[in-house]
Design a protein around this motif. Structure first.
Motif, PDB file in Angstrom:
ATOM      1  N   ALA A 122       1.170  -1.308  -0.179  1.00 17.94           N
ATOM      2  CA  ALA A 122       0.181  -0.188   0.171  1.00 17.94           C
ATOM      3  C   ALA A 122       0.355   1.220   0.133  1.00 17.94           C
ATOM      4  CB  ALA A 122      -0.948   0.373   1.122  1.00 17.94           C
ATOM      5  N   ARG A 123       1.955   1.378   0.611  1.00 17.52           N
ATOM      6  CA  ARG A 123       2.792   2.699   1.185  1.00 17.52           C
ATOM      7  C   ARG A 123       3.284   3.346  -0.594  1.00 17.52           C
ATOM      8  NH1 ARG A 123       4.368   0.247   5.973  1.00 17.52           N
ATOM      9  NH2 ARG A 123       5.923  -1.051   5.203  1.00 17.52           N
ATOM     10  N   SER A 124       3.674   1.696  -1.585  1.00 12.80           N
ATOM     11  CA  SER A 124       4.161   1.260  -2.036  1.00 12.80           C
ATOM     12  C   SER A 124       3.543   1.644  -3.326  1.00 12.80           C
ATOM     13  CB  SER A 124       5.037   0.086  -2.609  1.00 12.80           C
ATOM     14  OG  SER A 124       5.802   0.470  -3.986  1.00 12.80           O
ATOM     15  N   PHE A 125       2.135   2.249  -3.563  1.00 11.07           N
ATOM     16  CA  PHE A 125       1.886   2.181  -4.384  1.00 11.07           C
ATOM     17  C   PHE A 125       1.532   3.582  -3.867  1.00 11.07           C
ATOM     18  CE2 PHE A 125      -3.205   2.244  -5.798  1.00 11.07           C
ATOM     19  CZ  PHE A 125      -3.117   2.057  -6.819  1.00 11.07           C
ATOM     20  N   ARG A 126       1.092   3.876  -3.047  1.00  7.08           N
ATOM     21  CA  ARG A 126       0.797   5.286  -2.757  1.00  7.08           C
ATOM     22  C   ARG A 126       1.826   5.957  -3.076  1.00  7.08           C
ATOM     23  NH1 ARG A 126       2.005   6.663   2.801  1.00  7.08           N
ATOM     24  NH2 ARG A 126       3.801   6.593   2.261  1.00  7.08           N
ATOM     25  N   ASP A 127       3.018   5.562  -2.488  1.00  5.06           N
ATOM     26  CA  ASP A 127       4.722   6.656  -3.233  1.00  5.06           C
ATOM     27  C   ASP A 127       4.578   6.328  -4.402  1.00  5.06           C
ATOM     28  OD1 ASP A 127       4.410   7.308  -0.759  1.00  5.06           O
ATOM     29  OD2 ASP A 127       6.784   5.707  -0.303  1.00  5.06           O
ATOM     30  N   LEU A 129       1.779   6.127  -7.291  1.00  4.94           N
ATOM     31  CA  LEU A 129       0.917   7.228  -7.363  1.00  4.94           C
ATOM     32  C   LEU A 129       2.029   9.037  -8.100  1.00  4.94           C
ATOM     33  CD1 LEU A 129      -2.412   6.211  -6.554  1.00  4.94           C
ATOM     34  CD2 LEU A 129      -1.747   5.808  -8.379  1.00  4.94           C
ATOM     35  N   PHE A 130       2.371   9.219  -6.726  1.00  6.83           N
ATOM     36  CA  PHE A 130       2.630  10.754  -6.937  1.00  6.83           C
ATOM     37  C   PHE A 130       3.641  10.456  -8.233  1.00  6.83           C
ATOM     38  CE2 PHE A 130       1.459  10.311  -2.618  1.00  6.83           C
ATOM     39  CZ  PHE A 130       0.539  11.110  -2.668  1.00  6.83           C
ATOM     40  N   VAL A 131       4.821   9.871  -7.531  1.00  7.81           N
ATOM     41  CA  VAL A 131       5.730   9.408  -8.969  1.00  7.81           C
ATOM     42  C   VAL A 131       5.510   9.575 -10.254  1.00  7.81           C
ATOM     43  CG1 VAL A 131       8.026   8.283 -10.022  1.00  7.81           C
ATOM     44  CG2 VAL A 131       7.502   8.639  -7.423  1.00  7.81           C
ATOM     45  N   MET A 132       4.702   8.757 -10.649  1.00 12.68           N
ATOM     46  CA  MET A 132       3.397   8.297 -12.165  1.00 12.68           C
ATOM     47  C   MET A 132       3.050   9.558 -12.345  1.00 12.68           C
ATOM     48  SD  MET A 132       0.774   7.228 -13.726  1.00 12.68           S
ATOM     49  CE  MET A 132      -0.304   7.158 -12.265  1.00 12.68           C
ATOM     50  N   ALA A 133       2.402  10.632 -11.221  1.00 12.00           N
ATOM     51  CA  ALA A 133       1.624  11.691 -11.595  1.00 12.00           C
ATOM     52  C   ALA A 133       2.329  12.843 -12.219  1.00 12.00           C
ATOM     53  CB  ALA A 133       1.037  12.250 -10.376  1.00 12.00           C
ATOM     54  N   LYS A 134       3.720  12.517 -11.057  1.00 11.83           N
ATOM     55  CA  LYS A 134       5.135  13.392 -12.024  1.00 11.83           C
ATOM     56  C   LYS A 134       5.538  13.256 -12.604  1.00 11.83           C
ATOM     57  CE  LYS A 134       6.580  14.777  -7.488  1.00 11.83           C
ATOM     58  NZ  LYS A 134       7.413  15.262  -6.386  1.00 11.83           N
ATOM     59  N   ARG A 135       5.711  11.759 -13.568  1.00 12.46           N
ATOM     60  CA  ARG A 135       6.495  11.768 -14.881  1.00 12.46           C
ATOM     61  C   ARG A 135       5.341  11.729 -16.177  1.00 12.46           C
ATOM     62  NH1 ARG A 135       6.580   6.625 -14.167  1.00 12.46           N
ATOM     63  NH2 ARG A 135       5.083   5.963 -15.565  1.00 12.46           N
ATOM     64  N   VAL A 136       3.777  11.673 -15.709  1.00 14.75           N
ATOM     65  CA  VAL A 136       3.011  11.694 -16.731  1.00 14.75           C
ATOM     66  C   VAL A 136       2.651  13.073 -16.786  1.00 14.75           C
ATOM     67  CG1 VAL A 136       0.697  11.232 -17.662  1.00 14.75           C
ATOM     68  CG2 VAL A 136       2.462   9.313 -16.175  1.00 14.75           C
ATOM     69  N   SER A 137       3.033  13.942 -16.475  1.00 12.82           N
ATOM     70  CA  SER A 137       2.195  15.464 -15.860  1.00 12.82           C
ATOM     71  C   SER A 137       3.336  16.043 -16.692  1.00 12.82           C
ATOM     72  CB  SER A 137       2.152  16.253 -14.636  1.00 12.82           C
ATOM     73  OG  SER A 137       3.983  16.044 -14.334  1.00 12.82           O
ATOM     74  N   THR A 159       0.707   0.679 -16.213  1.00 13.57           N
ATOM     75  CA  THR A 159       2.184   0.465 -15.668  1.00 13.57           C
ATOM     76  C   THR A 159       2.533  -0.307 -14.586  1.00 13.57           C
ATOM     77  OG1 THR A 159       3.052   1.033 -17.811  1.00 13.57           O
ATOM     78  CG2 THR A 159       4.882   1.429 -16.212  1.00 13.57           C
ATOM     79  N   HIS A 160       1.651   0.893 -13.548  1.00 11.74           N
ATOM     80  CA  HIS A 160       2.523   1.322 -12.193  1.00 11.74           C
ATOM     81  C   HIS A 160       1.347   0.192 -10.991  1.00 11.74           C
ATOM     82  CE1 HIS A 160       3.236   2.457  -7.616  1.00 11.74           C
ATOM     83  NE2 HIS A 160       1.871   2.948  -7.591  1.00 11.74           N
ATOM     84  N   ILE A 161       0.516  -0.215 -11.638  1.00  8.88           N
ATOM     85  CA  ILE A 161       0.008  -1.381 -11.375  1.00  8.88           C
ATOM     86  C   ILE A 161       0.162  -2.260 -11.435  1.00  8.88           C
ATOM     87  CG2 ILE A 161      -2.286  -3.394 -11.874  1.00  8.88           C
ATOM     88  CD1 ILE A 161      -4.301   0.015 -12.039  1.00  8.88           C
ATOM     89  N   VAL A 162       0.725  -3.135 -12.913  1.00 10.30           N
ATOM     90  CA  VAL A 162       1.793  -3.598 -12.528  1.00 10.30           C
ATOM     91  C   VAL A 162       2.898  -4.368 -12.335  1.00 10.30           C
ATOM     92  CG1 VAL A 162       2.727  -5.934 -14.778  1.00 10.30           C
ATOM     93  CG2 VAL A 162       0.952  -4.051 -15.040  1.00 10.30           C
ATOM     94  N   LYS A 163       3.534  -2.964 -12.117  1.00  7.80           N
ATOM     95  CA  LYS A 163       4.607  -2.713 -11.264  1.00  7.80           C
ATOM     96  C   LYS A 163       4.212  -3.707  -9.485  1.00  7.80           C
ATOM     97  CE  LYS A 163       8.364  -0.339  -9.308  1.00  7.80           C
ATOM     98  NZ  LYS A 163       8.596   1.302  -8.561  1.00  7.80           N
ATOM     99  N   ILE A 164       3.428  -3.153  -9.241  1.00  5.09           N
ATOM    100  CA  ILE A 164       2.891  -3.246  -7.954  1.00  5.09           C
ATOM    101  C   ILE A 164       2.291  -4.781  -7.649  1.00  5.09           C
ATOM    102  CG2 ILE A 164       0.901  -3.441  -6.032  1.00  5.09           C
ATOM    103  CD1 ILE A 164       3.245  -1.082  -5.702  1.00  5.09           C
TER     104      ILE A 164
END
Length: 174
Positions: A122-127, A129-137, A159-164
């Motif tokens: 859950a921590r990894s997923f939360r963190d 999402l923030f990284v993915m938002a910065k990269r995609v933005s 991509t993030h869901i597959v990683k998790i």
């Protein structure tokens, strides 16, 4: 009434009955014997005063019933024989061994281990999402087509869901 029947009614042994008769207890009826015992015996000399809850009755082989009925009550108040205790210990040891084998085979997981893995994911997923938002933005800001922007965001989330999911599978197999 025989001496054996009287002893059984009083909840004492025949030997104790004869001792009490020698001390003056009447043996003609249960009521008279009970009355004499209440008047002449010290309370510390009776079964009711026993600290350990032992009623003073010997049980024959197999008269205690099965162990499942014993587990329903307060086990600290009931005395069991050495053989019964050993049997219960062996049964519990076998159950623990079966649980250990299931855990080693990957069929069963410890609750605390699962909680730690889920919290970590859950921590990894939360963190993530923030990284993915910065990269995609950055990519989305440069794109003018709304459909292309949406596809970039969806691709980033997938991509993030597959990683998790991969991380979860790795942690479960450990």
């Amino acid at each position: 009434m025989t001496k054996t029947e009287l002893a059984k009614e009083l909840g004492i042994s025949r030997r104790m009955l004869y001792k009490l008769i020698d001390r003056g207890m009447p043996a003609d009826s249960v009521e008279a014997a009970i009355k004499w015992r209440q008047q002449n015996l010290d309370v510390t000399q009776t079964n009711d005063f026993r600290i350990d809850g032992n009623p003073g009755v010997k049980h024959g082989k197999g008269s205690r019933g099965n162990s499942s009925s014993r587990n329903k009550g307060d086990a600290s108040l009931e005395k069991i024989s050495f053989n019964e205790a050993r049997t219960e210990r062996e049964i519990l040891s076998a159950k623990l061994l079966a649980l250990d084998l299931q855990e080693r085979a990957g069929i069963l997981f410890r609750g605390d281990k699962v909680e730690n893995i889920i919290a970590q994911i859950a921590r990894s997923f939360r963190d993530g999402l923030f990284v993915m938002a910065k990269r995609v933005s950055i990519s989305v800001a440069a794109e003018s087509d709304p459909a292309r922007c949406e596809q970039m965001i969806v691709d980033g989330i997938c991509t993030h869901i597959v990683k998790i999911t991969d991380e979860f599978e790795r942690n479960i197999k450990v």
